[in-house]
Design a protein around this motif. Structure first.
Motif, PDB file in Angstrom:
ATOM      1  N   LEU A 192      31.284  73.224  57.888  1.00  0.00           N
ATOM      2  CA  LEU A 192      30.020  73.070  58.616  1.00  0.00           C
ATOM      3  C   LEU A 192      29.146  71.999  57.954  1.00  0.00           C
ATOM      4  O   LEU A 192      28.541  71.174  58.656  1.00  0.00           O
ATOM      5  CB  LEU A 192      29.280  74.407  58.670  1.00  0.00           C
ATOM      6  N   ILE A 193      29.094  72.027  56.634  1.00  0.00           N
ATOM      7  CA  ILE A 193      28.286  71.044  55.915  1.00  0.00           C
ATOM      8  C   ILE A 193      28.809  69.631  56.178  1.00  0.00           C
ATOM      9  O   ILE A 193      28.028  68.687  56.369  1.00  0.00           O
ATOM     10  CB  ILE A 193      28.281  71.336  54.401  1.00  0.00           C
ATOM     11  N   ASN A 194      30.139  69.478  56.202  1.00  0.00           N
ATOM     12  CA  ASN A 194      30.724  68.171  56.486  1.00  0.00           C
ATOM     13  C   ASN A 194      30.288  67.655  57.856  1.00  0.00           C
ATOM     14  O   ASN A 194      29.960  66.473  58.012  1.00  0.00           O
ATOM     15  CB  ASN A 194      32.248  68.246  56.439  1.00  0.00           C
ATOM     16  N   MET A 195      30.284  68.542  58.842  1.00  0.00           N
ATOM     17  CA  MET A 195      29.872  68.140  60.187  1.00  0.00           C
ATOM     18  C   MET A 195      28.402  67.741  60.211  1.00  0.00           C
ATOM     19  O   MET A 195      28.019  66.764  60.863  1.00  0.00           O
ATOM     20  CB  MET A 195      30.130  69.283  61.172  1.00  0.00           C
ATOM     21  N   LEU A 196      27.582  68.477  59.479  1.00  0.00           N
ATOM     22  CA  LEU A 196      26.155  68.157  59.418  1.00  0.00           C
ATOM     23  C   LEU A 196      25.911  66.846  58.685  1.00  0.00           C
ATOM     24  O   LEU A 196      24.997  66.088  59.041  1.00  0.00           O
ATOM     25  CB  LEU A 196      25.396  69.302  58.736  1.00  0.00           C
ATOM     26  N   VAL A 197      26.724  66.561  57.660  1.00  0.00           N
ATOM     27  CA  VAL A 197      26.596  65.294  56.933  1.00  0.00           C
ATOM     28  C   VAL A 197      26.936  64.127  57.845  1.00  0.00           C
ATOM     29  O   VAL A 197      26.245  63.094  57.852  1.00  0.00           O
ATOM     30  CB  VAL A 197      27.505  65.293  55.683  1.00  0.00           C
ATOM     31  N   VAL A 198      28.010  64.282  58.636  1.00  0.00           N
ATOM     32  CA  VAL A 198      28.381  63.228  59.589  1.00  0.00           C
ATOM     33  C   VAL A 198      27.246  63.006  60.582  1.00  0.00           C
ATOM     34  O   VAL A 198      26.884  61.866  60.905  1.00  0.00           O
ATOM     35  CB  VAL A 198      29.687  63.593  60.322  1.00  0.00           C
ATOM     36  N   ALA A 199      26.658  64.109  61.070  1.00  0.00           N
ATOM     37  CA  ALA A 199      25.561  63.995  62.027  1.00  0.00           C
ATOM     38  C   ALA A 199      24.331  63.374  61.388  1.00  0.00           C
ATOM     39  O   ALA A 199      23.626  62.573  62.015  1.00  0.00           O
ATOM     40  CB  ALA A 199      25.221  65.384  62.583  1.00  0.00           C
ATOM     41  N   ASN A 200      24.082  63.716  60.131  1.00  0.00           N
ATOM     42  CA  ASN A 200      22.871  63.248  59.449  1.00  0.00           C
ATOM     43  C   ASN A 200      22.999  61.810  58.969  1.00  0.00           C
ATOM     44  O   ASN A 200      22.134  60.975  59.222  1.00  0.00           O
ATOM     45  CB  ASN A 200      22.567  64.172  58.272  1.00  0.00           C
ATOM     46  N   SER A 201      24.069  61.495  58.275  1.00  0.00           N
ATOM     47  CA  SER A 201      24.236  60.156  57.703  1.00  0.00           C
ATOM     48  C   SER A 201      24.997  59.210  58.627  1.00  0.00           C
ATOM     49  O   SER A 201      24.564  58.087  58.880  1.00  0.00           O
ATOM     50  CB  SER A 201      24.980  60.250  56.366  1.00  0.00           C
ATOM     51  N   GLY A 202      26.142  59.683  59.129  1.00  0.00           N
ATOM     52  CA  GLY A 202      26.991  58.812  59.930  1.00  0.00           C
ATOM     53  C   GLY A 202      26.338  58.360  61.217  1.00  0.00           C
ATOM     54  O   GLY A 202      26.365  57.170  61.553  1.00  0.00           O
ATOM     55  N   LEU A 203      25.728  59.291  61.941  1.00  0.00           N
ATOM     56  CA  LEU A 203      25.132  58.933  63.223  1.00  0.00           C
ATOM     57  C   LEU A 203      23.875  58.096  63.057  1.00  0.00           C
ATOM     58  O   LEU A 203      23.561  57.262  63.921  1.00  0.00           O
ATOM     59  CB  LEU A 203      24.834  60.200  64.035  1.00  0.00           C
ATOM     60  N   ILE A 204      23.137  58.295  61.966  1.00  0.00           N
ATOM     61  CA  ILE A 204      21.981  57.436  61.697  1.00  0.00           C
ATOM     62  C   ILE A 204      22.446  55.999  61.490  1.00  0.00           C
ATOM     63  O   ILE A 204      21.893  55.048  62.060  1.00  0.00           O
ATOM     64  CB  ILE A 204      21.192  57.936  60.468  1.00  0.00           C
ATOM     65  N   SER A 205      23.498  55.829  60.679  1.00  0.00           N
ATOM     66  CA  SER A 205      24.021  54.487  60.414  1.00  0.00           C
ATOM     67  C   SER A 205      24.549  53.842  61.698  1.00  0.00           C
ATOM     68  O   SER A 205      24.220  52.689  62.006  1.00  0.00           O
ATOM     69  CB  SER A 205      25.151  54.556  59.375  1.00  0.00           C
ATOM     70  N   LEU A 206      25.358  54.584  62.451  1.00  0.00           N
ATOM     71  CA  LEU A 206      25.947  54.039  63.668  1.00  0.00           C
ATOM     72  C   LEU A 206      24.879  53.756  64.725  1.00  0.00           C
ATOM     73  O   LEU A 206      24.893  52.692  65.363  1.00  0.00           O
ATOM     74  CB  LEU A 206      26.986  55.011  64.227  1.00  0.00           C
ATOM     75  N   GLY A 207      23.955  54.695  64.901  1.00  0.00           N
ATOM     76  CA  GLY A 207      22.912  54.522  65.913  1.00  0.00           C
ATOM     77  C   GLY A 207      22.043  53.304  65.649  1.00  0.00           C
ATOM     78  O   GLY A 207      21.791  52.499  66.560  1.00  0.00           O
ATOM     79  N   CYS A 208      21.600  53.153  64.408  1.00  0.00           N
ATOM     80  CA  CYS A 208      20.756  51.997  64.063  1.00  0.00           C
ATOM     81  C   CYS A 208      21.540  50.697  64.172  1.00  0.00           C
ATOM     82  O   CYS A 208      20.998  49.668  64.594  1.00  0.00           O
ATOM     83  CB  CYS A 208      20.190  52.168  62.651  1.00  0.00           C
ATOM     84  N   PHE A 209      22.817  50.734  63.808  1.00  0.00           N
ATOM     85  CA  PHE A 209      23.651  49.540  63.902  1.00  0.00           C
ATOM     86  C   PHE A 209      23.801  49.101  65.364  1.00  0.00           C
ATOM     87  O   PHE A 209      23.713  47.909  65.678  1.00  0.00           O
ATOM     88  CB  PHE A 209      25.016  49.806  63.282  1.00  0.00           C
ATOM     89  N   LEU A 210      24.003  50.056  66.275  1.00  0.00           N
ATOM     90  CA  LEU A 210      24.132  49.736  67.693  1.00  0.00           C
ATOM     91  C   LEU A 210      22.812  49.189  68.258  1.00  0.00           C
ATOM     92  O   LEU A 210      22.816  48.269  69.090  1.00  0.00           O
ATOM     93  CB  LEU A 210      24.573  50.968  68.477  1.00  0.00           C
ATOM     94  N   ILE A 211      21.696  49.760  67.799  1.00  0.00           N
ATOM     95  CA  ILE A 211      20.384  49.249  68.217  1.00  0.00           C
ATOM     96  C   ILE A 211      20.207  47.800  67.759  1.00  0.00           C
ATOM     97  O   ILE A 211      19.724  46.941  68.516  1.00  0.00           O
ATOM     98  CB  ILE A 211      19.257  50.137  67.663  1.00  0.00           C
ATOM     99  N   LEU A 212      20.619  47.532  66.530  1.00  0.00           N
ATOM    100  CA  LEU A 212      20.525  46.177  65.993  1.00  0.00           C
ATOM    101  C   LEU A 212      21.369  45.207  66.803  1.00  0.00           C
ATOM    102  O   LEU A 212      20.918  44.111  67.168  1.00  0.00           O
ATOM    103  CB  LEU A 212      20.981  46.172  64.527  1.00  0.00           C
TER     104      LEU A 212
END
Length: 312
Positions: A192-212
């Motif tokens: 569960l923690i791994n999934m939350l880490v992906v949601a917290n760190s991974g999606l922030i990185s990917l989302g901001c990168f796509l916005i850029l």
């Protein structure tokens, strides 16, 4: 329920266990860290001392330089010291502190880079309304939200990791306390923690990168109607920003947008966003930016002239 914790310190394996390689890395990363500190401090001094650079673009560049100094300092001094140390250990609370500061300033860099892309979009696509869009209040609000967002991210990330029990394993296969290597030491189910880490760190990185990327696509289309000189200046500024973005975001996405699986290449990839990018930022923004280079000349010319008069 109280968390079981039998670990008082952790031990790093580092980038290499070869003594000769460690000495080479010590000299190399010490040089990198000096360049990071000198380059980013010089940009901060230049931006704040020259009134001509008191614009939104350079306000955020100053934020970025400060972030780079703090971000690299979260890992580099300890890593450099460990290269010449037999005992590469860090206390339990030291590990918590390092993870918190690393993710705080790392996430702040992500948000600041995203805001800088919005600033370039407003300047190039809406030049007549730029001063209204990027007013002092708007810039202050965007910067404040970036720092508050980074604080929230880091707090959640660190809390999720260190609420887990740690029993006996204490060897971290890395050169600093990051989420995935530390999670591997927990004596509990981390799915569960791994999934939350992906949601917290991974999606922030990917989302901001796509916005850029989206902002740059819009900018490129808008430049088709501009003069050759306007296109050249805009592309120079955006090219510098895009270079920084690529070096920072791609490794971050590779590391954090996947479950807690570590690969041998992870440590080398981490070097890019922990050390290389903070070192390249001042070089890219000064060597490819005429305004900053001219401001630096204005800053240092009186100092050099004063020294020559004193010698004479």
């Amino acid at each position: 329920m109280a968390v079981t914790n039998n670990v008082t310190e952790f031990m790093f394996l580092g980038l290499s266990q070869d003594p000769r390689m460690q000495l080479m890395f010590f000299a190399l990363f010490l040089l990198f860290y000096i360049v990071i500190m000198v380059g980013n401090l010089l940009i901060l001094l230049t931006v704040f001392s020259d009134p001509r650079l008191h614009t939104p673009m350079y306000f955020f560049l100053g934020n970025l330089s400060f972030v780079d100094i703090a971000y690299s300092s979260a890992t580099a001094p300890k890593m450099i010291a460990d290269f010449v140390s037999e005992k590469k250990t860090i206390s339990y609370w030291g590990c918590i502190t390092q993870m918190f500061t690393f993710h705080f300033f790392g996430c702040a860099e992500i948000f600041v880079l995203t805001v800088m892309a919005f600033d370039r979009y407003a300047a190039i696509c809406h030049p007549l309304r730029y001063t209204t869009i990027m007013s002092v209040n708007v810039c202050t609000t965007l910067a404040s939200l970036s720092w508050l967002g980074a604080l929230s991210h880091s707090f959640v990330q660190t809390l999720l990791t260190f609420r887990l029990p740690f029993c006996s394993a204490r060897t971290i296969d890395h050169y600093f306390c990051d989420v995935h290597p530390v999670l591997k030491l927990a004596c509990a189910d981390t799915t569960l923690i791994n999934m939350l880490v992906v949601a917290n760190s991974g999606l922030i990185s990917l989302g901001c990168f796509l916005i850029l990327l989206a902002s740059y696509v819009v900018i490129l289309f808008s430049l088709q109607k501009r003069s050759a000189e306007s296109r050249r200046k805009a592309l120079s500024t955006c090219g510098s920003h895009l270079t920084v973005v690529t070096f920072f975001f791609v490794p971050c996405i590779f590391i954090y947008l996947r479950p807690s699986t570590t690969f041998p290449v992870d440590k080398a990839v981490s070097v890019f966003y922990t050390t290389i990018t903070p070192m390249l930022n001042p070089l890219i923004y000064t060597l490819r930016n005429e305004d900053v280079k001219n401001a630096m000349k204005r800053l240092w010319t009186p100092i050099v002239s004063l020294k020559e008069k004193q010698k004479g």
